[in-house]
Motif scaffolding. Structure first.
Motif, PDB file in Angstrom:
ATOM      1  N   UNK A   1       2.711 -99.060 -28.185  1.00 37.39           N
ATOM      2  CA  UNK A   1       2.997 -98.693 -29.525  1.00 37.39           C
ATOM      3  C   UNK A   1       4.691 -99.057 -29.589  1.00 37.39           C
ATOM      4  N   UNK A   2       5.093 -98.924 -31.183  1.00 30.41           N
ATOM      5  CA  UNK A   2       6.425 -98.863 -31.440  1.00 30.41           C
ATOM      6  C   UNK A   2       6.453 -97.872 -32.779  1.00 30.41           C
ATOM      7  N   UNK A   3       7.663 -96.920 -32.815  1.00 31.84           N
ATOM      8  CA  UNK A   3       7.616 -96.228 -33.809  1.00 31.84           C
ATOM      9  C   UNK A   3       9.081 -95.835 -33.964  1.00 31.84           C
ATOM     10  N   UNK A   4       9.499 -95.311 -35.229  1.00 35.72           N
ATOM     11  CA  UNK A   4      10.610 -95.206 -35.602  1.00 35.72           C
ATOM     12  C   UNK A   4      10.858 -94.517 -36.957  1.00 35.72           C
ATOM     13  N   UNK A   5      12.285 -94.260 -37.285  1.00 37.10           N
ATOM     14  CA  UNK A   5      12.658 -93.639 -38.603  1.00 37.10           C
ATOM     15  C   UNK A   5      13.809 -94.217 -38.902  1.00 37.10           C
ATOM     16  N   UNK A   6      14.188 -94.256 -40.489  1.00 35.67           N
ATOM     17  CA  UNK A   6      15.529 -94.741 -40.779  1.00 35.67           C
ATOM     18  C   UNK A   6      15.710 -93.967 -42.172  1.00 35.67           C
ATOM     19  N   UNK A   7      16.942 -93.959 -42.488  1.00 37.96           N
ATOM     20  CA  UNK A   7      17.710 -93.324 -43.641  1.00 37.96           C
ATOM     21  C   UNK A   7      18.873 -93.324 -43.674  1.00 37.96           C
ATOM     22  N   UNK A   8      19.685 -92.672 -44.532  1.00 43.19           N
ATOM     23  CA  UNK A   8      21.071 -92.766 -44.684  1.00 43.19           C
ATOM     24  C   UNK A   8      21.858 -92.463 -43.249  1.00 43.19           C
ATOM     25  N   UNK A   9      21.372 -91.954 -42.520  1.00 45.66           N
ATOM     26  CA  UNK A   9      22.192 -91.330 -41.351  1.00 45.66           C
ATOM     27  C   UNK A   9      21.950 -92.400 -40.314  1.00 45.66           C
ATOM     28  N   UNK A  10      21.185 -93.411 -40.495  1.00 46.16           N
ATOM     29  CA  UNK A  10      20.814 -94.722 -39.541  1.00 46.16           C
ATOM     30  C   UNK A  10      19.564 -94.675 -39.211  1.00 46.16           C
ATOM     31  N   UNK A  11      19.309 -95.310 -38.167  1.00 46.97           N
ATOM     32  CA  UNK A  11      17.907 -95.413 -37.530  1.00 46.97           C
ATOM     33  C   UNK A  11      17.635 -95.105 -36.088  1.00 46.97           C
ATOM     34  N   UNK A  12      16.559 -94.866 -35.908  1.00 43.27           N
ATOM     35  CA  UNK A  12      16.061 -94.968 -34.325  1.00 43.27           C
ATOM     36  C   UNK A  12      14.562 -95.179 -34.384  1.00 43.27           C
ATOM     37  N   UNK A  13      14.212 -95.736 -32.926  1.00 47.40           N
ATOM     38  CA  UNK A  13      12.899 -96.523 -32.748  1.00 47.40           C
ATOM     39  C   UNK A  13      12.708 -96.118 -31.241  1.00 47.40           C
ATOM     40  N   UNK A  14      11.276 -96.431 -30.831  1.00 48.90           N
ATOM     41  CA  UNK A  14      11.001 -96.138 -29.522  1.00 48.90           C
ATOM     42  C   UNK A  14       9.637 -96.976 -29.437  1.00 48.90           C
ATOM     43  N   UNK A  15       9.673 -97.690 -28.390  1.00 47.71           N
ATOM     44  CA  UNK A  15       8.493 -98.640 -28.025  1.00 47.71           C
ATOM     45  C   UNK A  15       8.253 -98.063 -26.429  1.00 47.71           C
ATOM     46  N   UNK A  16       6.852 -98.572 -25.930  1.00 47.18           N
ATOM     47  CA  UNK A  16       6.424 -97.998 -24.932  1.00 47.18           C
ATOM     48  C   UNK A  16       4.573 -98.048 -24.953  1.00 47.18           C
TER      49      UNK A  16
END
Length: 237
Positions: free
Chosen positions: A37-52
């Protein structure tokens, strides 16, 4: 960190992934389900994601054992980026009630989050204790529930989550769904968040499946993220 929390939730008629809500159906006895999988989120404060990888094994009738091994990437708009191992998850799903006897499937799915050695995860262990329910009507299913996550370091960081999803098998190899998901404040300065998401699962054959999900933030989006996504290849055997 608040956006990473949103991304972390983003784990036929099996459901569960790609949705943030889970379903009560354990992996079949003696079989495996493995999500890359790969998942994440983004918005005005930046972004983050995770794969595994998300490993699931039917260890006994009505019992699923789970291990999730993620690597995260965090890119806040006001600080340096970070990459490293996330919180390894160990879990066991047990079905308590069967739909064909009492009208609903009901399972418990306690989950332990191990401490992360990097800035992309929580440095302390925590435990999530949810209950998940499901009802089927032919090719349509409704599932959801929720629970609370308890920090083993700081009770002020405890929070709860709730979700509800409806899916429909529109073709033999295609399932579509819609979800509403809510998480209370996690005590790290992140306010409550609510998202509306849509998901899809496409079965290439009996062993290979494609899953996708995208969600729009509806509440406190400037702090918790405007958008979130999940994509995976599922191997079943």
């Amino acid at each position: 960190m608040s956006m990473l929390v949103l991304a972390a939730g983003i784990g036929p008629a099996v459901a569960g992934p790609p949705y943030q809500s889970d379903d009560p159906e354990p992996t079949d006895f003696g079989h495996f389900e493995i999500y890359s999988f790969d998942k994440g989120a983004f918005g005005r404060s930046g972004s983050s994601s995770a794969s595994g990888l998300d490993f699931n094994y039917g260890a006994a009738p009505d019992l699923q054992l789970t291990a999730v091994v993620p690597f995260g990437y965090d890119a806040p708009s006001d600080g340096p980026s970070a990459f490293g191992p996330g919180n390894v998850e160990l879990a066991a799903k047990y079905k308590l009630i069967h739909q064909d006897t009492l009208g609903l499937d009901v399972s418990v799915f306690p989950r332990v989050f191990l401490p992360s050695p990097s800035q992309t995860g929580d440095p302390y262990a925590s435990i999530l204790v949810p209950i998940w329910l499901q009802k089927d009507w032919g090719s349509t299913s409704a599932f959801g529930g929720g629970g609370c996550q308890f920090s083993l370091h700081d009770a002020a960081k405890n929070f709860c989550l709730y979700g509800a999803t409806v899916t429909r098998q529109v073709f033999n190899d295609l399932q579509l769904g819609v979800e509403v998901f809510h998480q209370t404040s996690d005590g790290n300065g992140a306010p409550p968040s609510t998202t509306l998401g849509i998901g899809a699962r496409y079965d290439l054959d009996d062993h290979y499946h494609l899953l996708g999900y995208v969600a729009r933030g509806l509440e406190n989006v400037s702090q918790t993220g405007s958008w979130a996504w999940y994509a995976s290849v599922l191997f079943t055997y």
